[in-house]
Design a protein around this motif. Sequence first.
Motif, mmCIF file in Angstrom:
data_model
loop_
_atom_site.group_PDB
_atom_site.id
_atom_site.type_symbol
_atom_site.label_atom_id
_atom_site.label_comp_id
_atom_site.label_asym_id
_atom_site.label_seq_id
_atom_site.Cartn_x
_atom_site.Cartn_y
_atom_site.Cartn_z
ATOM 1 N N UNK A 259 0.832 -1.168 0.333
ATOM 2 C CA UNK A 259 0.039 -0.138 0.006
ATOM 3 C C UNK A 259 1.007 1.419 -0.350
ATOM 4 N N UNK A 260 2.347 0.786 0.626
ATOM 5 C CA UNK A 260 2.461 2.299 0.385
ATOM 6 C C UNK A 260 3.402 2.591 -0.745
ATOM 7 N N UNK A 261 3.836 1.687 -0.792
ATOM 8 C CA UNK A 261 4.391 1.375 -2.662
ATOM 9 C C UNK A 261 3.641 2.100 -3.767
ATOM 10 N N UNK A 262 2.144 1.916 -2.793
ATOM 11 C CA UNK A 262 0.727 2.100 -4.390
ATOM 12 C C UNK A 262 0.480 3.520 -4.031
ATOM 13 N N UNK A 263 1.258 4.521 -2.840
ATOM 14 C CA UNK A 263 1.118 5.513 -2.834
ATOM 15 C C UNK A 263 -0.543 5.964 -2.161
ATOM 16 N N UNK A 264 -1.006 4.484 -1.469
ATOM 17 C CA UNK A 264 -1.932 4.313 -0.765
ATOM 18 C C UNK A 264 -2.145 4.465 0.357
ATOM 19 N N UNK A 265 -3.217 5.555 1.910
ATOM 20 C CA UNK A 265 -2.714 5.957 2.947
ATOM 21 C C UNK A 265 -3.754 4.503 3.856
ATOM 22 N N UNK A 266 -3.039 4.517 4.703
ATOM 23 C CA UNK A 266 -3.811 3.494 5.736
ATOM 24 C C UNK A 266 -3.588 4.263 6.713
ATOM 25 N N UNK A 267 -5.116 4.456 7.859
ATOM 26 C CA UNK A 267 -6.381 3.662 7.344
ATOM 27 C C UNK A 267 -7.633 4.613 6.154
ATOM 28 N N UNK A 268 -7.220 5.449 6.085
ATOM 29 C CA UNK A 268 -7.895 6.629 5.061
ATOM 30 C C UNK A 268 -8.018 5.589 3.930
ATOM 31 N N UNK A 269 -7.147 5.162 3.341
ATOM 32 C CA UNK A 269 -8.071 4.179 2.289
ATOM 33 C C UNK A 269 -8.540 2.948 2.144
ATOM 34 N N UNK A 270 -7.698 2.206 2.939
ATOM 35 C CA UNK A 270 -7.594 0.598 3.088
ATOM 36 C C UNK A 270 -7.600 0.277 4.405
ATOM 37 N N UNK A 271 -8.693 0.187 5.772
ATOM 38 C CA UNK A 271 -8.528 -0.521 6.602
ATOM 39 C C UNK A 271 -7.705 -1.658 7.022
ATOM 40 N N UNK A 272 -6.824 -2.260 7.927
ATOM 41 C CA UNK A 272 -5.994 -3.596 7.672
ATOM 42 C C UNK A 272 -5.840 -3.920 8.498
ATOM 43 N N UNK A 273 -6.047 -5.138 9.518
ATOM 44 C CA UNK A 273 -6.360 -5.800 10.933
ATOM 45 C C UNK A 273 -5.053 -7.313 11.135
ATOM 46 N N UNK A 274 -5.117 -7.138 12.132
ATOM 47 C CA UNK A 274 -3.762 -8.642 10.836
ATOM 48 C C UNK A 274 -4.015 -9.494 12.483
ATOM 49 N N UNK A 275 -3.055 -10.306 12.360
ATOM 50 C CA UNK A 275 -3.386 -11.025 13.788
ATOM 51 C C UNK A 275 -1.975 -12.088 14.214
ATOM 52 N N UNK A 276 -2.328 -11.953 15.588
ATOM 53 C CA UNK A 276 -1.332 -12.830 16.492
ATOM 54 C C UNK A 276 -0.419 -11.357 17.443
ATOM 55 N N UNK A 277 0.008 -10.444 17.271
ATOM 56 C CA UNK A 277 0.455 -9.147 17.555
ATOM 57 C C UNK A 277 1.999 -9.259 18.121
ATOM 58 N N UNK A 278 2.703 -9.646 16.921
ATOM 59 C CA UNK A 278 4.168 -9.665 16.951
ATOM 60 C C UNK A 278 4.060 -8.317 18.029
ATOM 61 N N UNK A 279 5.578 -7.931 17.569
ATOM 62 C CA UNK A 279 6.029 -6.031 18.363
ATOM 63 C C UNK A 279 6.536 -5.919 17.267
ATOM 64 N N UNK A 280 6.403 -6.210 15.965
ATOM 65 C CA UNK A 280 5.997 -4.985 15.035
ATOM 66 C C UNK A 280 5.125 -4.389 14.332
ATOM 67 N N UNK A 281 4.100 -4.731 14.984
ATOM 68 C CA UNK A 281 2.750 -4.476 15.654
ATOM 69 C C UNK A 281 2.263 -3.595 15.787
#
Length: 333
Positions: A259-281
């Motif tokens: 999404x960053x490479x395609x200049x799309x904004x998070x969360x304004x353009x696309x919302x994202x949810x993951x699973x695990x909650x690793x430290x990088x989250x």
Amino acid sequence: MKVTIKQIAELAGVSIATVSKVINHKDQKITHQTRDRVLEVIKEQGYIPNRIASSMVTKRTKTLGLMIPDITNPFFPELARGVEDGANEMGYTLILCNSDNDLQKEESYLEMLQEKMVDGIIFTASSRRTTMSPAFLRLNTPVVSVDREIEGLRLEGKITVDNEKGAFEAVCYLIDKGYRKIYHISGPLSSKTAKDRYAGFLRAHEEKGVLPVEEHLIEGNYTSTMGYDHTIRLIEESVDFDSLFCGNDLIALGAYKALHEKNMRIPEDIGIIGFDDIYMAEIVSPGLTTVRQPSYTMGYKAAEMMIACIKNKDGVRKEWVLETKLMIRGSTQ
């Protein structure tokens, strides 16, 4: 010259049997003064017990095996730390095996752990594992599974989370926030973990009265490359989507990059949810909304369960289904 247990006994003024009981943590009926004196002599003399000789008598090596499928996924080192801490607190050491999601490597490690005479194996199966092979049928060592299971494998216990509920709560949150065109980038549906998360995805749509978009399911593996490649594909094929529910955080982080490479904004353009909650989250910007799994606790409880099984303790709980928690951060609006 190497110090012997006989010499330790003579220096401490006790019997060899007493020293042996102290070394093997079977000193409940020995006075604190005697135990402390033996331990002090052991420390002064730099005595290292011969665990191989001891295991020939006790039929125990005080060693556990831990099999994980992907050490590069931050979820598994945290789980391994929980197993190691739990084992160490109870006087056990750990042999760590990383299968790299390679089925042949997984089977080779199982055989090696049995050759090493480990007292038990704590096991997270490869996401590619769908059936038992002869290596599993030959297992005569106690097994506790964590996170993933293999149908038909005889287990002494298992530790899981409620994957269906965690996914359900995450997708309900997306829908409540106004997202309607939700795609699910999943791990392999041959695994119960992925199946349960997909079931939660579908139940959330059903209970919220929202129809899933067509071709909403994208099945693959639990890697950032998977998330990146499929998000790029969705964008380049002009697929109409407003959010992604990802099978784990690595998939989500791959989607971030696309999404960053395609200049799309998070969360304004696309919302994202993951699973695990690793430290990088928490480190990425914006922070990743994700479903937290208590990975350290899962590992720690697996060690407790396994050692209780080895010691034939009564009343040992054979199954733990731990709760997940939705961690709301900046990747959803």
